[in-house]
Motif scaffolding. Sequence first.
Motif, PDB file in Angstrom:
ATOM      1  N   ILE A   1      38.303  41.953  34.788  1.00 15.04           N
ATOM      2  CA  ILE A   1      37.707  42.324  35.732  1.00 15.04           C
ATOM      3  C   ILE A   1      38.031  43.867  36.186  1.00 15.04           C
ATOM      4  CG2 ILE A   1      37.438  41.830  38.311  1.00 15.04           C
ATOM      5  CD1 ILE A   1      38.125  38.981  37.593  1.00 15.04           C
ATOM      6  N   SER A   2      37.207  44.723  36.431  1.00 20.56           N
ATOM      7  CA  SER A   2      37.535  46.183  36.825  1.00 20.56           C
ATOM      8  C   SER A   2      37.926  46.054  38.111  1.00 20.56           C
ATOM      9  CB  SER A   2      36.187  46.857  36.324  1.00 20.56           C
ATOM     10  OG  SER A   2      36.512  48.441  36.918  1.00 20.56           O
ATOM     11  N   LEU A   3      38.796  47.133  38.260  1.00 20.05           N
ATOM     12  CA  LEU A   3      39.620  47.388  39.515  1.00 20.05           C
ATOM     13  C   LEU A   3      39.325  48.617  40.028  1.00 20.05           C
ATOM     14  CD1 LEU A   3      42.861  45.571  39.062  1.00 20.05           C
ATOM     15  CD2 LEU A   3      41.248  44.680  40.141  1.00 20.05           C
ATOM     16  N   ALA A   4      38.725  49.629  39.246  1.00 22.80           N
ATOM     17  CA  ALA A   4      38.622  51.075  39.421  1.00 22.80           C
ATOM     18  C   ALA A   4      37.963  51.370  40.606  1.00 22.80           C
ATOM     19  CB  ALA A   4      37.735  51.524  38.055  1.00 22.80           C
ATOM     20  N   ASP A   5      36.926  50.613  41.010  1.00 19.55           N
ATOM     21  CA  ASP A   5      36.161  50.967  42.449  1.00 19.55           C
ATOM     22  C   ASP A   5      36.622  50.419  43.695  1.00 19.55           C
ATOM     23  OD1 ASP A   5      34.757  52.761  40.721  1.00 19.55           O
ATOM     24  OD2 ASP A   5      33.454  51.320  40.395  1.00 19.55           O
ATOM     25  N   LEU A   6      37.805  49.417  43.472  1.00 19.87           N
ATOM     26  CA  LEU A   6      38.292  48.631  44.411  1.00 19.87           C
ATOM     27  C   LEU A   6      39.259  49.421  45.512  1.00 19.87           C
ATOM     28  CD1 LEU A   6      38.311  45.241  42.858  1.00 19.87           C
ATOM     29  CD2 LEU A   6      36.520  46.067  44.440  1.00 19.87           C
ATOM     30  N   ALA A   7      39.185  49.351  46.755  1.00 16.80           N
ATOM     31  CA  ALA A   7      40.206  50.203  47.414  1.00 16.80           C
ATOM     32  C   ALA A   7      41.491  49.195  47.695  1.00 16.80           C
ATOM     33  CB  ALA A   7      39.398  50.505  48.785  1.00 16.80           C
ATOM     34  N   GLY A   8      42.592  49.785  47.744  1.00 14.38           N
ATOM     35  CA  GLY A   8      43.794  49.181  48.053  1.00 14.38           C
ATOM     36  C   GLY A   8      43.920  48.964  49.781  1.00 14.38           C
ATOM     37  N   ASP A   9      44.781  47.867  49.981  1.00 14.91           N
ATOM     38  CA  ASP A   9      45.013  47.597  51.446  1.00 14.91           C
ATOM     39  C   ASP A   9      45.961  48.939  52.062  1.00 14.91           C
ATOM     40  OD1 ASP A   9      47.036  46.704  53.812  1.00 14.91           O
ATOM     41  OD2 ASP A   9      45.355  45.244  53.485  1.00 14.91           O
ATOM     42  N   THR A  10      45.320  49.408  53.313  1.00 18.07           N
ATOM     43  CA  THR A  10      46.120  50.653  53.865  1.00 18.07           C
ATOM     44  C   THR A  10      47.618  50.481  54.127  1.00 18.07           C
ATOM     45  OG1 THR A  10      45.266  49.737  55.939  1.00 18.07           O
ATOM     46  CG2 THR A  10      43.763  51.388  54.792  1.00 18.07           C
ATOM     47  N   ARG A  11      48.154  49.192  54.230  1.00 18.55           N
ATOM     48  CA  ARG A  11      49.361  49.031  54.420  1.00 18.55           C
ATOM     49  C   ARG A  11      50.330  48.842  53.281  1.00 18.55           C
ATOM     50  NH1 ARG A  11      48.284  43.334  57.258  1.00 18.55           N
ATOM     51  NH2 ARG A  11      46.766  43.432  55.554  1.00 18.55           N
ATOM     52  N   ASP A  12      49.794  48.333  52.272  1.00 10.28           N
ATOM     53  CA  ASP A  12      50.574  48.135  51.261  1.00 10.28           C
ATOM     54  C   ASP A  12      50.077  48.433  49.877  1.00 10.28           C
ATOM     55  OD1 ASP A  12      48.968  46.040  50.849  1.00 10.28           O
ATOM     56  OD2 ASP A  12      50.783  44.404  50.953  1.00 10.28           O
ATOM     57  N   GLY A  13      48.933  49.097  49.862  1.00  7.50           N
ATOM     58  CA  GLY A  13      48.005  49.503  48.656  1.00  7.50           C
ATOM     59  C   GLY A  13      47.595  48.259  47.780  1.00  7.50           C
TER      60      GLY A  13
ATOM     61  N   VAL B   1      35.285  40.056  50.146  1.00  2.00           N
ATOM     62  CA  VAL B   1      33.996  40.644  49.821  1.00  2.00           C
ATOM     63  C   VAL B   1      33.303  39.776  48.526  1.00  2.00           C
ATOM     64  CG1 VAL B   1      32.256  42.438  49.733  1.00  2.00           C
ATOM     65  CG2 VAL B   1      33.986  42.634  51.139  1.00  2.00           C
ATOM     66  N   ASP B   2      32.250  39.423  48.620  1.00  5.03           N
ATOM     67  CA  ASP B   2      31.626  38.673  47.282  1.00  5.03           C
ATOM     68  C   ASP B   2      31.404  39.829  46.224  1.00  5.03           C
ATOM     69  OD1 ASP B   2      30.390  37.507  45.221  1.00  5.03           O
ATOM     70  OD2 ASP B   2      29.451  35.922  46.485  1.00  5.03           O
ATOM     71  N   GLU B   3      32.112  40.079  45.228  1.00  4.76           N
ATOM     72  CA  GLU B   3      31.685  41.099  44.385  1.00  4.76           C
ATOM     73  C   GLU B   3      31.224  40.903  43.054  1.00  4.76           C
ATOM     74  OE1 GLU B   3      31.608  44.353  44.953  1.00  4.76           O
ATOM     75  OE2 GLU B   3      33.008  44.785  46.662  1.00  4.76           O
ATOM     76  N   THR B   4      30.928  39.462  42.892  1.00  7.73           N
ATOM     77  CA  THR B   4      30.531  38.744  41.742  1.00  7.73           C
ATOM     78  C   THR B   4      29.472  39.540  40.974  1.00  7.73           C
ATOM     79  OG1 THR B   4      30.955  36.604  42.777  1.00  7.73           O
ATOM     80  CG2 THR B   4      29.959  36.607  40.742  1.00  7.73           C
ATOM     81  N   ASP B   5      28.656  39.796  41.585  1.00 11.18           N
ATOM     82  CA  ASP B   5      27.338  40.635  40.668  1.00 11.18           C
ATOM     83  C   ASP B   5      27.715  41.960  40.137  1.00 11.18           C
ATOM     84  OD1 ASP B   5      25.697  38.604  41.161  1.00 11.18           O
ATOM     85  OD2 ASP B   5      24.782  39.525  42.902  1.00 11.18           O
ATOM     86  N   ARG B   6      28.755  42.738  41.040  1.00 11.79           N
ATOM     87  CA  ARG B   6      29.156  43.975  40.339  1.00 11.79           C
ATOM     88  C   ARG B   6      30.234  43.733  39.346  1.00 11.79           C
ATOM     89  NH1 ARG B   6      32.395  48.318  42.438  1.00 11.79           N
ATOM     90  NH2 ARG B   6      33.249  47.177  44.168  1.00 11.79           N
ATOM     91  N   LEU B   7      30.992  42.944  39.585  1.00  7.60           N
ATOM     92  CA  LEU B   7      32.390  42.746  38.860  1.00  7.60           C
ATOM     93  C   LEU B   7      32.171  41.696  37.548  1.00  7.60           C
ATOM     94  CD1 LEU B   7      35.057  43.117  41.466  1.00  7.60           C
ATOM     95  CD2 LEU B   7      34.106  44.791  40.027  1.00  7.60           C
ATOM     96  N   ARG B   8      31.651  40.920  37.616  1.00 10.65           N
ATOM     97  CA  ARG B   8      31.523  39.840  36.462  1.00 10.65           C
ATOM     98  C   ARG B   8      30.596  40.061  35.374  1.00 10.65           C
ATOM     99  NH1 ARG B   8      28.887  34.082  37.856  1.00 10.65           N
ATOM    100  NH2 ARG B   8      27.069  35.442  38.103  1.00 10.65           N
TER     101      ARG B   8
ATOM    102  N   THR C   1      34.257  29.712  32.516  1.00  5.27           N
ATOM    103  CA  THR C   1      33.451  30.929  33.055  1.00  5.27           C
ATOM    104  C   THR C   1      33.884  31.168  34.141  1.00  5.27           C
ATOM    105  OG1 THR C   1      31.121  31.809  32.991  1.00  5.27           O
ATOM    106  CG2 THR C   1      31.510  29.525  33.724  1.00  5.27           C
ATOM    107  N   ILE C   2      33.758  32.353  34.647  1.00  2.33           N
ATOM    108  CA  ILE C   2      33.948  32.983  35.775  1.00  2.33           C
ATOM    109  C   ILE C   2      32.676  32.723  36.868  1.00  2.33           C
ATOM    110  CG2 ILE C   2      34.236  35.082  37.446  1.00  2.33           C
ATOM    111  CD1 ILE C   2      35.862  36.206  35.140  1.00  2.33           C
ATOM    112  N   GLN C   3      32.833  32.087  37.987  1.00  2.00           N
ATOM    113  CA  GLN C   3      31.801  31.457  38.826  1.00  2.00           C
ATOM    114  C   GLN C   3      31.742  32.694  39.778  1.00  2.00           C
ATOM    115  OE1 GLN C   3      29.664  29.330  38.448  1.00  2.00           O
ATOM    116  NE2 GLN C   3      28.730  29.329  40.160  1.00  2.00           N
ATOM    117  N   LYS C   4      32.765  33.330  40.342  1.00  2.00           N
ATOM    118  CA  LYS C   4      32.782  33.940  41.604  1.00  2.00           C
ATOM    119  C   LYS C   4      33.890  34.839  41.647  1.00  2.00           C
ATOM    120  CE  LYS C   4      30.856  32.406  45.479  1.00  2.00           C
ATOM    121  NZ  LYS C   4      30.727  31.598  46.899  1.00  2.00           N
ATOM    122  N   ILE C   5      33.642  36.017  42.195  1.00  5.13           N
ATOM    123  CA  ILE C   5      34.851  37.005  42.289  1.00  5.13           C
ATOM    124  C   ILE C   5      34.820  37.552  43.667  1.00  5.13           C
ATOM    125  CG2 ILE C   5      36.044  39.218  41.567  1.00  5.13           C
ATOM    126  CD1 ILE C   5      34.565  38.917  38.899  1.00  5.13           C
TER     127      ILE C   5
END
Length: 683
Positions: A657-669, A641-648, A632-636
């Motif tokens: 795991i959904s990536l839709a609302d996560l921002a990419g790094d400004t340097r390499d995306g 940032v701990d996004e467990t409650d939102r993404l698990r 089972t997934i324990q933490k994300i």
Amino acid sequence: MPLHGFTQTMTLAGQVVSVDPAKPAFCLQARSGDVYEVVVGPSTNYQVMTNLDQISRDRVPDPDGAPTDDGIRFALAKYIAIGRPLFVGGIHQINGQATSFEARTVYLLHSAPTRWLFEETHWWLVQVTQMADRILDHLFDSRRDYTIDDFSKFYRTDLNILGQPTNDTVQECAVLSRLLYDLSTAFLITGAERYFLAARAAMRYLRQAFRSSSHDGEYCFWAYGRRRNVEGEKGESLFFASQGPDDQGTIPLYEQIYALAGLTQYYRLTLDADVLEDIRRTINTFQAFFHDPPDATSKGFAGKGGYYSHIDPVTMRPDSIALGENFRRKNWNSIGDHIPAYLVNLILTLDPLPQGTARGPLDKLLRCCISILEETTDLIVEKFPDPKSDYVNERFHDDWTPDHTYRWQQNRAVVGHNLKIAWNLTRCASYFQMRSARRRALGQVQDSAADSERASRCLAVARSLGDRMATAGLDVQRGGIFDCVEREPTNGMPIQFAWGNTKDFWQQEQGILAYLILHGATPGNGQYLGLARECEAFWNLFFLDRERQGYYFRTTEDGLPIIDGQYGMKSSHAIGYHAFELAYLAHVYTRTFVAAGDGADNGFSLHFRVLKCAGQTSINVLPDFMTPGRLTIQKIIANGVDETDRLRSPNPDDFQISLADLAGDTRDGTISLVVQFDAIEPH
């Protein structure tokens, strides 16, 4: 007739069954059932197993009441206890009816008599970091960032025992892909930035230097290698056809398969769409040029299923007489190697189907991969076992008649291939059980039952091979796994060796993973865990090259490294692939299937560096094919940032795991993702 004046250095493995301080000695029972009296003396030393970091892990407490004025008996009381598993290296002597075995080194597997160091949370991570750092140091010295030019200039397939370049400047594609697998895997389980940067550069160089696309862009072949000119005209030569001794002048399927090993593992980490496109086009090549489905009779093929092992680079067909002994042949590599090299990791990434705008093309690719998995597992189950032998058949004509005349192999078995089949059929059984559960939940009763039956067939063959190799492939006196044996012994012994009774590193991996996953697939059966521990102990005691943070390719039956000629090279397959695959999956399987005990947890974490794109807006993170209810997934943690409650997912068997609302790094995306898992104890 009794022997006289016979002496032999010998290693024994077993469990202490009695202790006699008066002699002083103890009795060790090997897995064969044989009991040896082991005499200790002033030349006996005791060692707790060390890892590649060479840190002493001897924390054995001093015994109460032992005679401190007698060092020999004090050490015996301190280190030897009834029930403790041990390996012992010593001198065996026979003189008529008299026998003696004097211990020189006693190897303990943990300071606690009922524990095993290789089941500690960090053991395999240490091996990965030590090996990865040393490989990168050998190739690139002090660099901590890497470019395509670095790999072009410094990468070599052949390194000597010190990790230095030899006179051969060849760069083999399949070996570079294995290195890409190593680096990707090192990042996956440690999250160390150095490994990701090196993996990214290796991926770019692999694709740029060795990829060959068809005229219409639908197919992708991978060249065998490149060799840089060291004298005369500057430049390098590209070799499209294989230069390997068994494959000279051909395109062997296994080289194309292993070109995908590193790319697929890298894709798992990153979801890089360009890498996936190369994977897709390479699989198209397998299906168009090597595959032998029923309708292939229209092309003059046998139409009997599976994949041809070689094609002619001129005619692009498997039935060219220029192929010689590889004419119209199929073998273990052309059928079975699809599964561990790329299929498992690719299906894990695509099933369940990811979210995003690319679902249509991804669905088509996933269906193709699943069809390959189903066909290859069915063929392995149906065609490879031989009722007349403990070992599978490994080579075939294209109508599935066994080929027992091929060059070095003849009617011989590679023990590691039998264990590799056991390991991968058990993985596939887990996948079909997982799919059966999904289909049952959807009301697809017949499909669910068919998957369950397919899983049962896979597991039955896997268990049969695992059981037989325990005595027909493993060393019942010393531990470890033998190499090549006769499939039908004629010497009156249970095992007849083709050449020497040596042990190769990659076959130890197959045995360890086979028995660990069989333990996971058969809860309550301690036999497989015992065999896994025996194999793990031999690997960690005798195959690790602690001075150079690597491992030896081959050892004697007693675990002494063989470093003559090619066996002393840190090159080709010995640059890491099987050792990294072992470390990754032994870590995952141990954390998942073996109860930690002593207050430790059964958790672990994986690291991803995802390229954000609209085509794929979710990622599947299940580490390996697993039956429902084991992890089972324990933490994300996303971008720190701990996004467990939102993404698990509330469903514990959902590893997407959904990536839709996560921002990419400004340097390499990229999105940095750390996923922590916990094992679930089977009911």
